[in-house]
Scaffold this motif. Structure first.
Motif, PDB file in Angstrom:
ATOM      1  N   PHE A  35       0.895  -1.285   0.103  1.00 23.93           N
ATOM      2  CA  PHE A  35      -0.178  -0.334  -0.269  1.00 23.93           C
ATOM      3  C   PHE A  35       0.401   1.649   0.169  1.00 23.93           C
ATOM      4  N   ARG A  36       1.597   1.618   0.541  1.00 26.84           N
ATOM      5  CA  ARG A  36       2.376   2.720   0.922  1.00 26.84           C
ATOM      6  C   ARG A  36       2.830   2.644   0.020  1.00 26.84           C
ATOM      7  N   PHE A  37       3.981   1.712  -0.480  1.00 26.07           N
ATOM      8  CA  PHE A  37       4.702   1.762  -1.392  1.00 26.07           C
ATOM      9  C   PHE A  37       4.137   1.998  -3.275  1.00 26.07           C
ATOM     10  N   LEU A  38       3.066   1.782  -3.271  1.00 26.49           N
ATOM     11  CA  LEU A  38       2.255   1.890  -4.315  1.00 26.49           C
ATOM     12  C   LEU A  38       1.958   3.360  -3.915  1.00 26.49           C
TER      13      LEU A  38
ATOM     14  N   LEU B 298       7.136 -15.172  -7.598  1.00 25.54           N
ATOM     15  CA  LEU B 298       8.169 -14.034  -7.050  1.00 25.54           C
ATOM     16  C   LEU B 298       7.873 -13.906  -5.334  1.00 25.54           C
ATOM     17  N   ILE B 299       9.122 -13.915  -5.221  1.00 19.71           N
ATOM     18  CA  ILE B 299       9.687 -14.137  -3.983  1.00 19.71           C
ATOM     19  C   ILE B 299       9.050 -13.312  -2.937  1.00 19.71           C
ATOM     20  N   GLU B 300       8.486 -13.764  -1.833  1.00 19.02           N
ATOM     21  CA  GLU B 300       7.995 -13.259  -0.847  1.00 19.02           C
ATOM     22  C   GLU B 300       7.940 -12.307  -0.639  1.00 19.02           C
ATOM     23  N   ASN B 301       9.095 -11.891   0.453  1.00 17.41           N
ATOM     24  CA  ASN B 301       9.546 -10.987   1.035  1.00 17.41           C
ATOM     25  C   ASN B 301      10.774  -9.507   0.215  1.00 17.41           C
ATOM     26  N   GLY B 302      10.740  -8.659   0.771  1.00 17.77           N
ATOM     27  CA  GLY B 302      11.115  -7.779   0.345  1.00 17.77           C
ATOM     28  C   GLY B 302      11.993  -6.448   1.639  1.00 17.77           C
TER      29      GLY B 302
ATOM     30  N   TRP C 207      12.268  -3.133  -2.296  1.00 15.37           N
ATOM     31  CA  TRP C 207      10.618  -3.890  -2.240  1.00 15.37           C
ATOM     32  C   TRP C 207      10.738  -2.189  -3.568  1.00 15.37           C
ATOM     33  N   GLU C 208      11.266  -1.079  -3.990  1.00 12.62           N
ATOM     34  CA  GLU C 208      11.419  -0.736  -5.453  1.00 12.62           C
ATOM     35  C   GLU C 208      10.918  -1.349  -6.404  1.00 12.62           C
TER      36      GLU C 208
ATOM     37  N   ASP D 195       8.004  -2.849  -8.793  1.00 11.88           N
ATOM     38  CA  ASP D 195       8.385  -2.679  -9.896  1.00 11.88           C
ATOM     39  C   ASP D 195       7.868  -4.043 -10.958  1.00 11.88           C
ATOM     40  N   ASP D 196       7.856  -4.977 -10.508  1.00 11.24           N
ATOM     41  CA  ASP D 196       7.137  -6.220 -11.017  1.00 11.24           C
ATOM     42  C   ASP D 196       6.140  -6.933 -10.845  1.00 11.24           C
ATOM     43  N   MET D 197       5.054  -6.414  -9.539  1.00 12.73           N
ATOM     44  CA  MET D 197       3.941  -6.111  -8.966  1.00 12.73           C
ATOM     45  C   MET D 197       3.266  -5.061 -10.126  1.00 12.73           C
ATOM     46  N   LEU D 198       3.607  -3.926 -10.492  1.00 11.92           N
ATOM     47  CA  LEU D 198       2.589  -2.952 -11.387  1.00 11.92           C
ATOM     48  C   LEU D 198       2.898  -3.702 -12.798  1.00 11.92           C
TER      49      LEU D 198
END
Length: 436
Positions: free
Chosen positions: A37-40, A216-220, A403-404, A408-411
């Motif tokens: 949420f916060r990074f988006l 996709l790796i779970e943790n960041g 997390w950055e 990118d991957d999630m977007l």
């Protein structure tokens, strides 16, 4: 925070993060939905969060400017009663009975809230990051927009040499029931995309799931919190090892203490244990029996910021866990420039190799203790080795696990499922003619 003037196109993700819980304070998987949420929002992406009200004050305190985008599910009578009963039951029985009923109740409320927000805000993708278990059923279906679930991480077993530490009968029974339960609550069967951290998790997805499966790796790692000290030059004094985690059976801190007692370097190393749990008293007694009172310190639970500070002051992390699906603490230590000694089983093997740490095969109790002791002895005796492994770990986190990069991957995944849903909804008359 987000720039309200961000240019938006028709296919721009408008994301609803739905989670049973989210918290920085409690860490673990609870921190994942919060980071999404916060990074988006930092990127200017239109995003909203639906989460249980138990962490309302914490989350609003962290981002007061985004309070209108956070929607909190109330603590119901069923939630409260399930919690009271569950406290009296063994952990696994509670998880699959009263706690499961409580989670379903929360998910029903979340689905109703999601439907309302989708209509109000023209949301075009829903993301359910947790629960991370691939077998846990979901009620997020029938929402008229694509749903992304995960990354999930599970299907863990104990190493064969340590299988007695788990009630195998309960584990087998719960796994056999999951396909049936996922038909009753078919969110995972109908999801547009199922994200898995590794192959063992992929193999545990419920039968009949029809969404795209993406690794996709779970943790960041939030590199603003977890960072190396400005100067990690060799210093005089004992080598400082550190453990972070809950003091529970499967973390195998008892084996760590046995291994630590065997490390014979001059000066003798020290060990700090961060975390609380039901085994703390017995572990403190073990420290006394081993004569380690002057070299082992129990520091209890600490905030993330304080944990990061103590990692920066340490020389190496040790994680002897036997049942670690993820192991975010491994990435956090790597981000702080620390080498890691860990069990070669589960999550740590997704992050570590011999360029940045020491993995110890859990072939037997004695082999694991001896291997951890050897790894700690090597690091205690060789500051250059510690420095080299620490630098490599930091570089790996920066390139693969921050997390950055994860956002990118999630977007990209959000846009993919949005485009796929749009193509399915296109009327036949609007489709291009076939080539001749």
């Amino acid at each position: 925070m987000a720039d309200s003037t961000t240019t938006e196109t028709d296919d721009a993700p408008r994301v609803l993060i739905v989670s049973e819980h989210a918290s920085v304070r409690f860490g673990g998987e609870a921190i994942l939905p919060w980071h999404y949420f916060r990074f988006l929002r930092r990127r200017g992406v239109e995003a909203w969060l639906v989460v249980h009200s138990r962490t309302r004050d914490e989350l609003i305190g962290l981002l007061p400017g985004e309070a209108d985008r956070m929607h909190f599910l109330p603590d119901t009578a069923l939630n409260k009663r399930a919690y009271q009963i569950g406290r009296r039951l063994p952990g696994r029985i509670s998880h699959f009975t009263v706690a499961y009923a409580s989670r379903l109740s929360t998910q029903r409320a979340a689905r109703a809230t999601a439907r309302r927000l989708i209509a109000e805000h023209r949301i075009n993708v829903v993301h359910q990051p947790i629960l991370v278990s691939p077998r846990e059923p979901s009620l997020l279906y029938g929402l008229e927009v694509p749903v992304v679930m995960g990354p999930m991480n599970g299907n863990m077993t104990y190493p064969p040499a340590f299988a007695k530490r788990v009630d195998a009968a309960v584990l087998r029974l719960s796994r056999r029931a999951t396909n049936f339960v996922n038909r009753l609550s078919p969110g995972k069967l109908q999801a547009a995309a199922l994200l898995v951290a590794n192959e063992r998790t992929r193999q545990a997805l419920p039968a009949g799931a029809r969404g795209e499966v993406i690794t996709l790796i779970e943790n960041g790692v939030d590199l603003e919190i977890w960072s190396p000290p400005e100067d990690r030059a060799p210093r005089d004094g004992p080598t400082r090892f550190i453990f972070l985690g809950r003091l529970v059976d499967w973390k195998a801190v008892d084996l760590l203490l046995e291994a630590f007692a065997r490390v014979q370097t001059n000066p003798p190393p020290v060990l700090e244990i961060l975390g609380n749990g039901p085994m703390r008293a017995s572990l403190e007694e073990q420290v006394g029996r081993l004569g380690l009172q002057d070299r082992v310190r129990f520091s209890g639970w600490q905030t993330q910021v304080e944990c990061a500070r103590r990692l920066r002051e340490a020389d190496a992390l040790v994680l002897p866990s036997l049942y670690e699906c993820g192991g975010a603490v491994v990435l956090e230590a790597m981000a702080c420039g620390l080498p890691v000694v860990a069990t070669a089983w589960g999550g740590p093997t997704d992050y570590l190799d011999d360029s940045c740490g020491i993995l110890v095969p859990p072939d037997s109790r004695e082999a694991l203790i001896a291997g951890i002791a050897e790894g700690m002895s090597r690091l205690a005796a060789d500051p250059e080795l510690r420095a080299r492994l620490g630098r490599a770990g930091r570089q790996r986190v920066e390139h693969e696990f921050n997390w950055e990069t994860k956002i990118d991957d999630m977007l990209g995944i959000y846009r993919r499922v949005i485009a796929a849903r749009a193509s399915q909804a296109t009327p036949l008359a609007d489709s291009p003619p076939p080539s001749r």
